[in-house]
Design a protein around this motif. Structure first.
Motif, PDB file in Angstrom:
ATOM      1  N   ARG A 146       0.843  -1.203   0.000  1.00 20.47           N
ATOM      2  CA  ARG A 146       0.000   0.000   0.000  1.00 20.47           C
ATOM      3  C   ARG A 146       0.877   1.252   0.000  1.00 20.47           C
ATOM      4  NH1 ARG A 146      -5.478  -0.445   2.113  1.00 20.47           N
ATOM      5  NH2 ARG A 146      -6.367  -1.748   0.493  1.00 20.47           N
TER       6      ARG A 146
ATOM      7  N   TYR B 255      -5.027  -0.553  -5.541  1.00 18.32           N
ATOM      8  CA  TYR B 255      -5.062   0.680  -4.751  1.00 18.32           C
ATOM      9  C   TYR B 255      -4.458   1.836  -5.545  1.00 18.32           C
ATOM     10  CZ  TYR B 255      -5.732   2.939  -0.253  1.00 18.32           C
ATOM     11  OH  TYR B 255      -6.208   3.731   0.758  1.00 18.32           O
TER      12      TYR B 255
ATOM     13  N   ASP C 250       0.495  -2.589  -4.405  1.00 20.81           N
ATOM     14  CA  ASP C 250      -0.946  -2.847  -4.414  1.00 20.81           C
ATOM     15  C   ASP C 250      -1.506  -2.116  -5.644  1.00 20.81           C
ATOM     16  OD1 ASP C 250      -3.715  -2.865  -4.016  1.00 20.81           O
ATOM     17  OD2 ASP C 250      -3.529  -2.720  -1.836  1.00 20.81           O
TER      18      ASP C 250
END
Length: 149
Positions: free
Chosen positions: A11, A52, A49
């Motif tokens: 992330r 994301y 990610d």
């Protein structure tokens, strides 16, 4: 359907790349789809990610005016007076506060502060921290109150 717990490192890398892509979008004014395609080709995305990254990268420009309205309530500067880095971080953070309820507000603030320490001007992290904290109190009041108890 079971949701996998997000990997914080992946992330963090997604946010870092999204910030760089949003900065490029702000400066070059290229279509976001073109910038996204370039980033996916030019960067090792195996430990990122990607979902994301794409969500934030597409979501921020799509809701720019709403994000800027929220930011304007908590700052004494217009978007034109902010550095492109500060503006991108604040827009990303505001987007996450509104659309990613699964991410705790403290994580969003911390990530914004860390990005501003890496990419921002000398005291940018203090400014980003203050604005995101005020935004969290507006946009995530129940969560903020629950944490402060």
């Amino acid at each position: 359907m079971t949701m996998n717990k997000p990997n914080p490192t992946q992330r963090r890398k997604a946010r870092k790349l999204a910030l760089q892509a949003l900065y490029q979008w702000h400066i070059a004014e290229s279509p976001i789809t073109q910038i996204e395609a370039e980033f996916l080709v030019d960067n090792d995305m195996t430990k990122v990610d990607r979902e994301y990254f794409s969500e934030v990268l597409r979501g921020v420009p799509a809701s720019k005016s709403v994000l800027d309205e929220h930011i304007a309530k908590h700052t004494d500067r217009s978007p034109k007076e902010m550095t492109p880095v500060e503006l991108a971080i604040l827009r990303m953070g505001t987007y996450e506060l509104i659309h990613r309820i699964d991410v705790p507000y403290k994580v969003i603030i911390n990530e914004g502060v860390e990005l501003s320490k890496i990419f921002g001007a000398n005291e940018a992290h203090k400014y980003v921290n203050g604005v995101l904290d005020k935004l969290a109190q507006e946009l995530r009041m129940p969560e903020v109150k629950a944490v402060k108890k």
